[in-house]
Each structure stands twice: as C-alpha cells, then as structure tokens.
Design an enzyme around this catalytic site. Sequence first.
Site, PDB file in Angstrom:
ATOM      1  N   PRO A 178      70.786  16.323  39.300  1.00  0.00           N
ATOM      2  CA  PRO A 178      71.768  16.573  40.366  1.00  0.00           C
ATOM      3  C   PRO A 178      71.161  16.588  41.770  1.00  0.00           C
ATOM      4  O   PRO A 178      71.136  17.627  42.431  1.00  0.00           O
ATOM      5  CB  PRO A 178      72.333  17.943  39.985  1.00  0.00           C
ATOM      6  CG  PRO A 178      71.189  18.620  39.288  1.00  0.00           C
ATOM      7  CD  PRO A 178      70.413  17.555  38.589  1.00  0.00           C
ATOM      8  N   CYS A 179      70.720  15.445  42.238  1.00  0.00           N
ATOM      9  CA  CYS A 179      70.153  15.378  43.591  1.00  0.00           C
ATOM     10  C   CYS A 179      71.251  15.632  44.642  1.00  0.00           C
ATOM     11  O   CYS A 179      70.945  15.918  45.792  1.00  0.00           O
ATOM     12  CB  CYS A 179      69.471  14.035  43.822  1.00  0.00           C
ATOM     13  SG  CYS A 179      70.545  12.619  43.597  1.00  0.00           S
ATOM     14  N   HIS A 180      72.516  15.559  44.214  1.00  0.00           N
ATOM     15  CA  HIS A 180      73.604  15.860  45.160  1.00  0.00           C
ATOM     16  C   HIS A 180      73.635  17.340  45.523  1.00  0.00           C
ATOM     17  O   HIS A 180      74.313  17.733  46.455  1.00  0.00           O
ATOM     18  CB  HIS A 180      74.952  15.431  44.572  1.00  0.00           C
ATOM     19  CG  HIS A 180      75.275  16.071  43.244  1.00  0.00           C
ATOM     20  ND1 HIS A 180      74.834  15.548  42.045  1.00  0.00           N
ATOM     21  CD2 HIS A 180      75.969  17.192  42.926  1.00  0.00           C
ATOM     22  CE1 HIS A 180      75.262  16.314  41.043  1.00  0.00           C
ATOM     23  NE2 HIS A 180      75.944  17.328  41.555  1.00  0.00           N
TER      24      HIS A 180
END
Lengths: 231, 160
Positions: A178-180
């Site tokens: 989850p780089c978001h």
Amino acid sequence: MSPTTTKNGDRVEDRLRSLAPGATPGMDRATERLLARVHDQHLADVSYAPVDSPFGPLLAAASERGLLRLAFPEEDIDSVLELLARRCSPRIVESRPALEPARRELDEYFSGSRSAFDLPLDWSLMSDFGRRVLRVTAEIPYGGVSTYKEVATDAGSPRGSRAAGNALGSNPIPIVIPCHRVLHSTGGLGGYGGGLDRKQFLLELEGAPLSGRPQVRGSARITSGPRTRRR
Amino acid sequence: MSASAPPPFQRFLQEQRAPVWRFLVASVGPVDADDCFQETFVSALRAYPRLRADSNLRAWVLTIAHRKALDVHRARARGAVPVAEPDDFERDRVPPPQPRDEALWEAVEELPARQRSAVMLRFVADLAHREIADAIGCSEDAARRSLHEGLTKLRKAVPA
C-alpha cells in the site's frame, strides 16, 4: 476449385498451399489444451491475467513464489511483459486460474470486505533499497497512513525521503503493497505512480484520516485509522 | 533494447501457432496435429529460456514441429498409430470444408521424410531455403535439392 491451367508445377504448389487450413477451431482447441497443460504441470515461470478493478482492468502477474506485478490499465502490456521476460523469465503464459487468488482478494478489497492481503508476494523485481522501503510500507495498516520520512527512517535511511519516494513510485505491486498510504510530512498527498486521483480513492475507500490533512505530522509514527470497520 | 531474452512466451505462441498448426496439419493430418502441437510447444517452452533473443523463432519452432511430425510418421511406419480416418477430419471443420485434396495428401505421404518436410516447410509454413535447412538439419543446397526432388515427384504423382 476449377483448374485454370497454369504451369503444371504452379498448380501443385498452390494445391500444397491450400492443403492446410488457416486458423481453425482445431487450432484454438489445441491452444486451449496446451495452456491447460502448462498450468496443470507448472511449466511456466510467470503467469499473468487481467483482473477487474474500479480503475479498469489491471494486469496481474505471478511467479510460483507469489504476486510479482500489478499494472494499471494505462500501462503498456507488452512492455510490462517484456520487462518480466528480461528480469524474471521469458516463460510467461496467460493463465486466469493462476491469478485467481489475486483476483479474489482484490475483489474483496475493493468491495470493502478485506482490510489485509494474505497473498504471497514475490519481491524479486525490487532493488535492495526498494525492497526495504516496500517491506516497511507493507506494514502500514489499512486505514492508516505514514510519511516518506518515516518510511525512509524505518527502512534504515533517515535522510532518504526522496529515495524512498522514488522506491514507492516504482512499486511493482501497488494497491497490495500500500504505497498509497504514504503521504507528505506536511499532510499533502505526495505522489502516486497510478495518479493522485487513485491515491485519494484508495485512501477514502480505507477510511484513512485525510480530510483535515494536518493529522499527519512530520514526527508522527504510523497513524492507525479506524482499523476494523468491516471485516 | 536488451538482446538477452526472447519475447514473452505467450507472444511467441500467438505469433507462431498458425504456421506450426498449418505445418502439422499438412504433415500428419488434423487429428495427430493436436498432439504434435502440444508436444511441439511444450518442448519449446522447456527450452525457451536458453534461446537467444535474436534467434529465428519461426525456424526454431518448426524444427521442433518437424521432429514431432517425424515421430508420428515413424510410429505409423511401425503400425502403432493408424492414419486418422476421414471422419475424424470432417468433425474438425465447420462449416463443411472444401473436399480434401486426397490425391495430393497421399502423394505427400509417400514422399521420403526429408522431402516431405522440405515441401511442407516451404509451401505450408513459408520458410526460406536457409530456414528449411536449419529446420531439417542439412545444408542449404541439400534443402533445395530435397525441395526440388519432392516437388518433381508430386508433379508426377498428381495429374494436372
């Protein structure tokens, strides 16, 4: 077939050419049988298939070790597959059954019924530093956010915010890693390889603390949001 | 562009399956073509990572197909595999096919293996002489000769 007579030899050659049909149902059946066998006997090193998402069809690719790559709809499929051929193995074959676990978990995630992915991942497309950054990123919980600075620090490079940003930007498995959930220390959204609209969409889907922005401070540890909303 | 890997196998399959299928149907008939097709592409997949990126993929895969077709012909010669019945051919084709060119099929079947392959690789798979030579493992001159001899026999065997 009327024998308009040309040279005798030409006729044999033409007849040879028409001896075998072009594309036939037989060829398609043979291809299907081949692909089923390749899947059953694990003959490919990398399998890929399209997976539906609110963003359009994603391209998912997996090795025997796990999910290797998730590409957004606008990414060029040929380029994605060519890179995999060079970096992993050219034994790449389309296989929906092989990507079924990824499809199921992504469906559940997008429908709000899954807050963590259980899929095995293949981390081999990342650099050492990228892997450290993305492993830290994978620990940020659903509904929570962190900052580039914190991620860099936890990855062992306290002054490497920018490098961490680059590593996040080239995350080969977005959404699942989850780089978001990584934002600017100032509370700004920062960047996103898939476009900021999608970053916002994913954070809202997860109910992350976004609205007030300043909730994320430079010194904040990983901020947990409302963790177990629907599960 | 890195020259270190051949293209993704799926693309190779998409691009080469039609010439391979045509070659096999013409060489062993539609029924045995199915098994030969499986064997050809499974062998290709196994060997695939060792292939150089600048290899001639079509000639390479037809080399394999040629060997698989030879296996079928050898097995038939031993009486192990009956030649498929016309009924089997018919159900493979919708709508009803043009009548099969039986005379030519039989004449092709009668050719020595190398001539048969040369003829098929040339006219069904559209390979150049150099590629035919690679596929059947002989010199370019020998490939030309096989092709010529094969065609000559066919012209004699099949009345105009």
